[in-house]
Motif scaffolding. Structure first.
Motif, PDB file in Angstrom:
ATOM      1  N   LYS A  96       0.836  -1.213   0.000  1.00 65.78           N
ATOM      2  CA  LYS A  96       0.000   0.000   0.000  1.00 65.78           C
ATOM      3  C   LYS A  96       0.865   1.256   0.000  1.00 65.78           C
ATOM      4  CE  LYS A  96      -4.022   0.224   0.705  1.00 65.78           C
ATOM      5  NZ  LYS A  96      -5.159   0.444  -0.216  1.00 65.78           N
ATOM      6  N   GLY A  97       2.010   1.208   0.706  1.00 65.78           N
ATOM      7  CA  GLY A  97       2.910   2.344   0.717  1.00 65.78           C
ATOM      8  C   GLY A  97       3.497   2.617  -0.657  1.00 65.78           C
ATOM      9  N   LEU A  98       3.893   1.554  -1.370  1.00 65.97           N
ATOM     10  CA  LEU A  98       4.411   1.712  -2.731  1.00 65.97           C
ATOM     11  C   LEU A  98       3.321   2.239  -3.662  1.00 65.97           C
ATOM     12  CD1 LEU A  98       6.527  -1.566  -3.156  1.00 65.97           C
ATOM     13  CD2 LEU A  98       7.221   0.627  -2.184  1.00 65.97           C
ATOM     14  N   GLN A  99       2.111   1.732  -3.496  1.00 64.12           N
ATOM     15  CA  GLN A  99       0.996   2.204  -4.317  1.00 64.12           C
ATOM     16  C   GLN A  99       0.764   3.704  -4.126  1.00 64.12           C
ATOM     17  OE1 GLN A  99      -2.215  -0.290  -2.970  1.00 64.12           O
ATOM     18  NE2 GLN A  99      -1.778  -1.924  -4.436  1.00 64.12           N
ATOM     19  N   LEU A 151       4.849 -12.546 -10.484  1.00 59.71           N
ATOM     20  CA  LEU A 151       4.099 -11.568  -9.703  1.00 59.71           C
ATOM     21  C   LEU A 151       2.822 -11.161 -10.416  1.00 59.71           C
ATOM     22  CD1 LEU A 151       7.011  -9.113  -8.822  1.00 59.71           C
ATOM     23  CD2 LEU A 151       5.984 -10.788  -7.277  1.00 59.71           C
ATOM     24  N   THR A 152       1.879 -10.672  -9.644  1.00 59.39           N
ATOM     25  CA  THR A 152       0.726  -9.947 -10.175  1.00 59.39           C
ATOM     26  C   THR A 152       1.019  -8.467  -9.997  1.00 59.39           C
ATOM     27  OG1 THR A 152      -0.810 -11.718  -9.556  1.00 59.39           O
ATOM     28  CG2 THR A 152      -1.748  -9.523  -9.938  1.00 59.39           C
ATOM     29  N   ALA A 153       1.013  -7.714 -11.079  1.00 64.07           N
ATOM     30  CA  ALA A 153       1.303  -6.275 -11.000  1.00 64.07           C
ATOM     31  C   ALA A 153       0.375  -5.638  -9.975  1.00 64.07           C
ATOM     32  CB  ALA A 153       1.125  -5.616 -12.369  1.00 64.07           C
ATOM     33  N   ASP A 154       0.957  -4.901  -9.004  1.00 65.40           N
ATOM     34  CA  ASP A 154       0.131  -4.440  -7.891  1.00 65.40           C
ATOM     35  C   ASP A 154       0.267  -2.954  -7.564  1.00 65.40           C
ATOM     36  OD1 ASP A 154       2.670  -4.471  -6.836  1.00 65.40           O
ATOM     37  OD2 ASP A 154       2.266  -5.948  -5.270  1.00 65.40           O
ATOM     38  N   LEU A 155       0.884  -2.162  -8.466  1.00 67.18           N
ATOM     39  CA  LEU A 155       1.049  -0.738  -8.170  1.00 67.18           C
ATOM     40  C   LEU A 155       0.191   0.160  -9.050  1.00 67.18           C
ATOM     41  CD1 LEU A 155       4.882  -0.420  -7.476  1.00 67.18           C
ATOM     42  CD2 LEU A 155       3.018  -1.104  -5.947  1.00 67.18           C
ATOM     43  N   GLY A 156      -0.782  -0.418  -9.756  1.00 73.06           N
ATOM     44  CA  GLY A 156      -1.729   0.406 -10.481  1.00 73.06           C
ATOM     45  C   GLY A 156      -1.922   0.079 -11.941  1.00 73.06           C
ATOM     46  N   THR A 157      -1.010  -0.670 -12.548  1.00 75.32           N
ATOM     47  CA  THR A 157      -1.141  -0.977 -13.968  1.00 75.32           C
ATOM     48  C   THR A 157      -2.449  -1.698 -14.284  1.00 75.32           C
ATOM     49  OG1 THR A 157       1.229  -1.032 -14.462  1.00 75.32           O
ATOM     50  CG2 THR A 157      -0.195  -2.380 -15.846  1.00 75.32           C
ATOM     51  N   LEU A 158      -2.802  -2.707 -13.491  1.00 79.06           N
ATOM     52  CA  LEU A 158      -3.994  -3.498 -13.789  1.00 79.06           C
ATOM     53  C   LEU A 158      -5.276  -2.709 -13.563  1.00 79.06           C
ATOM     54  CD1 LEU A 158      -2.980  -6.974 -12.302  1.00 79.06           C
ATOM     55  CD2 LEU A 158      -2.587  -6.038 -14.587  1.00 79.06           C
ATOM     56  N   GLN A 159      -5.193  -1.627 -12.787  1.00 78.68           N
ATOM     57  CA  GLN A 159      -6.363  -0.791 -12.546  1.00 78.68           C
ATOM     58  C   GLN A 159      -6.466   0.355 -13.569  1.00 78.68           C
ATOM     59  OE1 GLN A 159      -4.156  -1.788  -9.996  1.00 78.68           O
ATOM     60  NE2 GLN A 159      -5.633  -3.439  -9.617  1.00 78.68           N
ATOM     61  N   ARG A 160      -5.326   0.920 -13.951  1.00 84.44           N
ATOM     62  CA  ARG A 160      -5.345   2.111 -14.804  1.00 84.44           C
ATOM     63  C   ARG A 160      -5.197   1.800 -16.295  1.00 84.44           C
ATOM     64  NH1 ARG A 160      -2.024   3.924 -10.191  1.00 84.44           N
ATOM     65  NH2 ARG A 160      -3.266   5.420  -8.978  1.00 84.44           N
ATOM     66  N   LEU A 161      -4.375   0.814 -16.621  1.00 83.28           N
ATOM     67  CA  LEU A 161      -4.093   0.537 -18.029  1.00 83.28           C
ATOM     68  C   LEU A 161      -5.340   0.177 -18.836  1.00 83.28           C
ATOM     69  CD1 LEU A 161      -1.711   0.462 -20.023  1.00 83.28           C
ATOM     70  CD2 LEU A 161      -1.500  -1.988 -19.533  1.00 83.28           C
ATOM     71  N   PRO A 162      -6.290  -0.647 -18.311  1.00 82.21           N
ATOM     72  CA  PRO A 162      -7.488  -0.953 -19.099  1.00 82.21           C
ATOM     73  C   PRO A 162      -8.295   0.287 -19.475  1.00 82.21           C
ATOM     74  CG  PRO A 162      -7.267  -2.491 -17.282  1.00 82.21           C
ATOM     75  CD  PRO A 162      -6.243  -1.418 -17.049  1.00 82.21           C
ATOM     76  N   ARG A 163      -8.266   1.325 -18.652  1.00 85.28           N
ATOM     77  CA  ARG A 163      -8.998   2.554 -18.963  1.00 85.28           C
ATOM     78  C   ARG A 163      -8.309   3.360 -20.061  1.00 85.28           C
ATOM     79  NH1 ARG A 163     -12.387   3.599 -14.413  1.00 85.28           N
ATOM     80  NH2 ARG A 163     -11.913   2.223 -12.649  1.00 85.28           N
ATOM     81  N   ILE A 164      -7.043   3.062 -20.288  1.00 84.16           N
ATOM     82  CA  ILE A 164      -6.273   3.793 -21.289  1.00 84.16           C
ATOM     83  C   ILE A 164      -6.268   3.071 -22.629  1.00 84.16           C
ATOM     84  CG2 ILE A 164      -3.968   4.682 -21.868  1.00 84.16           C
ATOM     85  CD1 ILE A 164      -3.453   4.844 -18.814  1.00 84.16           C
ATOM     86  N   VAL A 165      -5.992   1.769 -22.613  1.00 85.74           N
ATOM     87  CA  VAL A 165      -5.840   1.025 -23.872  1.00 85.74           C
ATOM     88  C   VAL A 165      -7.007   0.081 -24.147  1.00 85.74           C
ATOM     89  CG1 VAL A 165      -3.337   1.149 -23.651  1.00 85.74           C
ATOM     90  CG2 VAL A 165      -4.542  -0.889 -22.808  1.00 85.74           C
ATOM     91  N   GLY A 166      -7.977   0.028 -23.245  1.00 83.84           N
ATOM     92  CA  GLY A 166      -9.083  -0.909 -23.400  1.00 83.84           C
ATOM     93  C   GLY A 166      -8.799  -2.210 -22.675  1.00 83.84           C
ATOM     94  N   TYR A 167      -9.842  -2.863 -22.210  1.00 86.89           N
ATOM     95  CA  TYR A 167      -9.686  -4.066 -21.390  1.00 86.89           C
ATOM     96  C   TYR A 167      -8.975  -5.187 -22.148  1.00 86.89           C
ATOM     97  CZ  TYR A 167     -10.851  -8.036 -18.405  1.00 86.89           C
ATOM     98  OH  TYR A 167     -10.774  -9.158 -17.614  1.00 86.89           O
TER      99      TYR A 167
END
Length: 273
Positions: A96-99, A151-167
């Motif tokens: 959470k701190g890294l996020q 790893l599962t990407a956990d610093l925001g890529t999986l949350q933000r990237l779909p809104r940018i490039v599509g799911y």
């Protein structure tokens, strides 16, 4: 402010545009523990600086960012003497701190425009996906690399990237970890424009930033805020939010100055934030 992993430049000293550079080129600007402490502090200082209107994020050296430093990753996931429950709770707090360090980009009122060259891998994708505008040079390449590290990407890529490039595009990139060129990044909407060289990238992004810096700072920060808030709202909720925002912010002198400048055919002069 002096940092170990970052460099801030503002030329001339009172320029409305500030350059925030990742400054660990010997490690291809890998994100270490110092970065995660320094980065939000740097953004806060720029956000509070009344002379700064636009922030340009880039990387010194041959690459933008090679991801999270392996030593930092190992220190977080290393063995611990705590029991399983406490170890898990500690790891969650660390993540959470890294996020929070990445989310600081969205919490900064001023737009953060990123200029990407060379590698943009793993944690680099976390960084750029949180930025407001993205540009790159032809030599840039991108990879959501965490899946190759177990790893599962956990610093925001999986949350933000779909809104940018599509799911669909985000799923394919995240599950394969494959390399994406600057040209393909433009095709899928990850970046807005590709420049031929790093110099052209820096000059072009600077010109774009100068254009934004000449506009009403109240309008700029309001547009960023409303776009971010509306992202997680329905259309009706978003309309209600912007009506509430403008019912307060339209009372600034920027609107009057903009109208008068157009009528008098001159450049508007806006007060600092």
């Amino acid at each position: 402010m002096n940092f170990k992993t970052l460099k801030i430049t503002q030329k001339p000293p009172n320029s409305p545009i500030c350059h925030l550079n990742l400054n660990n080129p010997t490690l291809k600007n890998a994100l270490n523990s110092d970065f995660f402490i320094e980065f939000p502090k740097a953004l806060t200082s720029l956000d509070q600086n009344p002379n700064v209107r636009i922030i340009i994020l880039s990387g010194n050296g041959d690459h933008f960012c090679s991801g999270i430093d392996i030593k930092t990753l190992s220190s977080i996931t290393g063995t611990t003497s705590l029991d399983r429950g406490r170890a898990g709770e500690l790891l969650r707090r660390q993540i959470k701190g890294l996020q929070s360090a990445i989310t600081a980009i969205e919490q900064c009122r001023k737009p953060v425009v990123v200029a990407i060259h060379g590698a943009c891998i793993g944690g680099g994708i976390d960084l750029v996906s949180a930025c407001d505008m993205r540009y790159c040079s032809e030599d840039a390449f991108f990879s959501v690399k965490e899946v190759d590290l177990g790893l599962t990407a956990d610093l925001g890529t999986l949350q933000r990237l779909p809104r940018i490039v599509g799911y669909g595009n985000a799923v394919e990139l995240a599950l394969t970890g494959r390399r994406v060129s600057g040209g393909e990044a433009k095709e899928i909407g990850l970046v807005s424009r590709v420049f031929k060289s790093k110099k052209e990238l820096n000059d072009g992004v600077r010109a774009i930033a100068e254009g934004m810096a000449a506009k009403s700072p109240m309008a700029i920060i309001g547009t960023k805020e409303v776009l971010l808030r509306s992202r997680d709202m329905s259309v009706d909720q978003g309309l209600d939010y912007v009506a509430t925002w403008n019912s307060s912010m339209l009372l600034s002198d920027d609107l009057t100055e903009s109208i008068m400048a157009q009528m008098q055919k001159r450049k508007p002069v806006f007060a600092k934030l």
